[in-house]
Scaffold this motif. Structure first.
Motif, short mmCIF file in Angstrom:
data_model
loop_
_atom_site.label_atom_id
_atom_site.label_comp_id
_atom_site.label_asym_id
_atom_site.label_seq_id
_atom_site.Cartn_x
_atom_site.Cartn_y
_atom_site.Cartn_z
N PHE A 192 -2.04 0.62 -1.74
CA PHE A 192 -2.54 1.80 -1.84
C PHE A 192 -4.27 1.84 -2.12
O PHE A 192 -4.83 2.64 -1.88
N GLY A 193 -4.52 0.77 -2.53
CA GLY A 193 -6.03 0.43 -2.86
C GLY A 193 -6.65 0.29 -1.53
O GLY A 193 -7.61 0.54 -1.00
N VAL A 194 -5.98 -0.51 -0.45
CA VAL A 194 -6.37 -0.75 0.95
C VAL A 194 -6.46 0.74 1.86
O VAL A 194 -7.47 1.07 2.29
N MET A 195 -5.34 1.58 1.36
CA MET A 195 -5.15 2.86 2.12
C MET A 195 -6.57 3.54 1.57
O MET A 195 -7.03 4.17 2.47
N ARG A 219 25.77 10.62 -6.08
CA ARG A 219 24.75 11.42 -6.75
C ARG A 219 23.86 11.58 -5.77
O ARG A 219 23.37 11.09 -4.69
N VAL A 220 23.32 12.97 -5.95
CA VAL A 220 22.08 13.44 -5.27
C VAL A 220 20.90 13.59 -6.07
O VAL A 220 20.87 14.33 -7.15
N ARG A 221 19.77 12.90 -5.90
CA ARG A 221 18.21 13.28 -6.57
C ARG A 221 17.37 13.71 -5.81
O ARG A 221 17.35 12.91 -4.62
N SER A 222 16.55 14.50 -6.03
CA SER A 222 15.21 14.71 -5.21
C SER A 222 14.35 13.56 -5.55
O SER A 222 14.04 13.11 -6.69
N LEU A 223 13.45 13.29 -4.58
CA LEU A 223 12.36 12.22 -4.69
C LEU A 223 11.06 12.74 -4.52
O LEU A 223 10.92 13.51 -3.60
N ALA A 224 10.00 12.03 -5.04
CA ALA A 224 8.71 12.52 -4.83
C ALA A 224 8.09 11.03 -4.77
O ALA A 224 8.43 10.17 -5.10
N PRO A 225 7.08 11.22 -3.78
CA PRO A 225 5.93 9.95 -3.82
C PRO A 225 5.72 9.45 -5.08
O PRO A 225 5.51 10.18 -6.04
N ASP A 226 5.68 8.05 -5.28
CA ASP A 226 5.28 7.30 -6.32
C ASP A 226 4.80 6.01 -5.90
O ASP A 226 5.49 5.09 -5.54
N ALA A 227 3.20 6.03 -5.88
CA ALA A 227 2.71 4.86 -5.51
C ALA A 227 3.03 3.55 -6.50
O ALA A 227 2.70 2.34 -6.05
N SER A 228 3.47 3.92 -7.88
CA SER A 228 3.54 2.95 -8.75
C SER A 228 5.04 2.39 -8.74
O SER A 228 5.46 1.29 -9.24
N ALA A 229 5.83 2.75 -7.73
CA ALA A 229 7.36 2.38 -7.29
C ALA A 229 7.11 1.21 -6.35
O ALA A 229 8.01 1.08 -5.63
N MET A 230 6.22 0.19 -6.26
CA MET A 230 6.14 -0.73 -5.46
C MET A 230 6.93 -1.84 -5.81
O MET A 230 7.07 -2.38 -6.89
N SER A 231 7.44 -2.28 -4.71
CA SER A 231 8.18 -3.47 -4.81
C SER A 231 7.48 -4.65 -4.84
O SER A 231 6.67 -4.78 -4.15
N THR A 232 7.61 -5.86 -5.73
CA THR A 232 6.87 -7.06 -5.85
C THR A 232 7.31 -7.89 -4.54
O THR A 232 6.56 -8.73 -4.28
N TRP A 274 3.22 6.28 0.96
CA TRP A 274 2.48 5.89 2.08
C TRP A 274 2.27 7.10 2.91
O TRP A 274 1.07 7.20 3.25
N SER A 275 3.20 8.00 2.99
CA SER A 275 2.90 8.73 3.95
C SER A 275 2.04 9.86 3.41
O SER A 275 1.35 10.48 4.27
N GLN A 276 2.10 10.40 2.27
CA GLN A 276 1.37 11.06 1.52
C GLN A 276 -0.10 10.86 1.33
O GLN A 276 -1.09 11.22 1.62
#
Lengths: 475, 151
Positions: free
Chosen positions: A131-134, B75-88, B101-103
């Motif tokens: 995201f920093g790169v973006m 279960r159903v849940r709504s999702l919002a963009p979250d840049a902190s939800a990054m996979s290591t 990413w899209s946002q």
């Protein structure tokens, strides 16, 4: 007092791994190790399965590079059938492999390594990510997505399915290429080549800024192993094994891939689930070698396509003489290979035979042992099977590219830790460089599944009694 | 009535038992009749180039297995963009990261949901669903159909 730093998990790589740094009394690094902490046992659980299932089974080794396993596995099956596949089938397989290399290298460069390269190793870890790169260079991030998409689309056009394609089969491919599909792929290539050339040009301007990292990121001498064509040129699908030593002298050449066991021995260590392949004539652990883009370019006399050959000449100028030794230049080599892959795909697609309908040789198993070797994005991939009279697998040996590089990666993190880590004054940037040298190799430790949630990085410095004396968190 | 462009992405490993429920549900949806404007994708994992597919949708429904809950629970849940939800393990993405990413890159933020089914068994080299997960397949598909029917 002796202390240990543990970096777990290593981030922006494929799979689960840990790095430990053992510190001496004065805070100096005494030892450094790269541990693969996941065990999956593919070689064992394939036993008893019909050999024709092996391409589909081994493709599940990884969700990112299934194509590489599909190709090496089918080559091993071709060997079991004792067939030479039709020339058009070979060209089609080559195109698929080059598309795979394009998308995989794009992921490595744009998404995994660009945060370090663009934002700097010492930048705020909270924003040193994609995201920093973006935010800093959205055009570069979009180029990365598009280039990866182009590679994946080519695989999908060929195989009908992006992940785990079943179009490649023992004896060739299942279906011939249609004119419509050929045109669809050809249409994608000019844009891909433009992105590749643009990125390569951009990265060339960045390289001089990393003189320090270049001189410490895995420069200790190793040999280099890769496939080459019969003329000694860049090869990704077939050909012969070549090994050069650290001075650039050819020590093994034109070795048939079925003789790989003469060259490669495999050792094990109790601190990692990953095997430690080594060059057998030199013994373990002296026989350290590297594979992958850096090794392939060091071993190749030429690429054989126009732009890639210019880039290869520039690659050789990164160092005054001898093979390019710094593992930092894996990044550079990846970009050269993307250019080559796109140029070569176009050449193969324009071959008059590419639409030939004879694309599969059919046979039953005609020998009890099969070996398939190809170049995956990360390096030489070896599949070796034995079967019984019923065609059931009795023994499997897989040597993946990341395994070949295991000794070299351990050597490299020790070098980087020696250069950057001060155990008395722990800083995140120091440890990021230790991780970053591993990212140069783009290791694929194979996740094969996914998690919904966040895994923060915790770096702890413990003393010999296991007491935490310093702690850094990230993520 | 506005016609939504809906993208359904089922993801999970096909060799880890119940982890396969996402792609299996997606495949079942793709095989059946779907309203116009609905596209279905099956994946082993979520990867970066899926952003380009998301750009063409104003509603995205992710289908996944989960380790939380009673086996078979949907279960159903709504999702919002979250840049902190990054996979290591950055070769694959969290759905919220993919939305981020899209946002961030394209300022495109579709309505998004996660339809999940709790699994019981996720070990390697298992090619079938447990009975609980298998029983969750149809309810999962039904929840997706309900979401699609919503305008």
């Amino acid at each position: 007092m002796s202390r240990t730093i543990t970096i777990e998990p290593v981030t922006r790589i494929e799979g689960h791994a840990r790095i430990t740094l053992q510190l001496g009394d004065q805070g100096e690094v005494e030892d450094a190790r790269f541990h693969l902490t996941q065990f999956r046992g593919f070689e064992k659980f394939c036993e008893g399965r019909p050999y024709r299932e092996m391409p589909a089974l081994t493709a599940r080794t990884c969700g990112i590079c299934p194509v590489s396993h599909v190709l090496a596995s089918n080559k091993a099956c071709d060997h079991l059938l004792s067939v030479t596949i039709p020339p058009t089938a070979e060209k089609l397989r080559r195109i698929m492999n080059l598309a795979q290399i394009t998308q995989s290298h794009a992921l490595s460069f744009f998404h995994l390594s660009s945060p370090d390269l663009l934002l700097g190793w010492d930048s705020d870890p909270a924003t040193r990510n994609i995201f920093g790169v973006m935010r800093q260079d959205p055009a570069l991030a979009k180029d990365g997505i598009r280039l990866r998409q182009i590679g994946q689309m080519i695989i999908e056009i060929l195989a009908g399915k992006k992940i785990h394609p079943t179009w490649v089969v023992p004896g060739g491919v299942a279906e011939a290429l249609t004119q419509e599909k050929r045109e669809a792929i050809l249409k994608l290539l000019p844009e891909g080549l433009e992105i590749a050339k643009r990125t390569y040009g951009f990265f060339k301007t960045l390289v001089p800024k990393f003189k320090d990292e270049t001189s410490h990121f895995g420069t200790r001498p190793t040999m280099f192993m890769s496939l080459v064509t019969p003329k000694g040129n860049l090869e990704h699908y077939d050909g012969f094994l070549r090994i050069k030593d650290a001075q650039g002298r050819i020590v093994e050449d034109m070795v048939p891939t079925v003789d790989y066991q003469r060259l490669v021995g495999e050792a094990v260590e109790d601190f990692s689930y990953m095997k430690f392949p080594y060059y057998k004539p030199m013994g373990y652990p002296k026989g350290v070698y590297r594979v992958g883009p850096l090794a392939r370019l060091n071993n190749a006399e030429a690429c054989g396509t126009p732009y890639a050959d210019v880039a290869l000449a520039e690659f050789h100028m990164l160092q005054e003489y001898g093979p390019i030794t710094s593992s930092f230049h894996y990044h550079y080599a990846r970009l050269v290979e993307i250019i080559f892959a796109i140029e070569m795909m176009e050449r193969l697609l324009k071959d008059p035979d590419i639409l030939d309908h004879r694309v599969r040789a059919r046979a039953r198993s005609n020998r009890d042992e099969g070996i398939g070797v190809s170049e995956a994005p990360r390096g030489t991939l070896m599949h070796h099977y034995r079967i019984d009279d019923d065609g059931l697998i009795t023994w499997v040996n897989l040597i993946i590219a990341t395994g070949h590089n295991n000794l070299a990666m351990n050597q490299a993190i020790r070098q980087v830790a020696d250069a950057y880590v001060d155990g008395n004054h722990l800083q995140e940037g120091m440890l990021n460089r230790v991780e970053a040298v591993i990212r140069c190799y783009d290791p694929c430790l194979s996740c094969a599944s996914h998690a919904f949630g966040q895994m923060p990085l915790l770096i702890e410095l413990k003393d010999a009694a296991g007491q935490v004396v310093d702690r850094l968190t990230r993520g | 009535m506005i016609q939504h462009k809906t993208l359904i992405i089922g993801y999970g490993s096909p060799i880890r038992g119940d982890d396969a429920i996402g792609p299996l549900a997606a495949d079942a949806l793709a095989a059946g009749p779907l309203p116009a404007g609905v596209n279905v994708i099956s994946r082993h994992i979520l990867t970066a180039e899926l952003v380009e597919d998301i750009l063409g949708a104003d509603r995205v429904i992710f289908l996944d297995a989960t380790v939380d809950g009673e086996p078979g629970e949907v279960r159903v849940r709504s999702l919002a963009p979250d840049a902190s939800a990054m996979s290591t393990m950055a070769h694959f993405l969290d759905p919220r990261e993919l939305l981020a990413w899209s946002q961030t890159l394209y300022q495109h933020e579709p309505e998004a949901y996660l339809v999940s089914a709790a699994g019981a068994f996720f070990e390697y080299s298992n090619y079938t669903l447990t009975p609980a997960a298998a029983a969750a397949l149809e309810p999962m598909i039904e929840r997706v159909r309900e979401l699609i029917a919503t305008n």
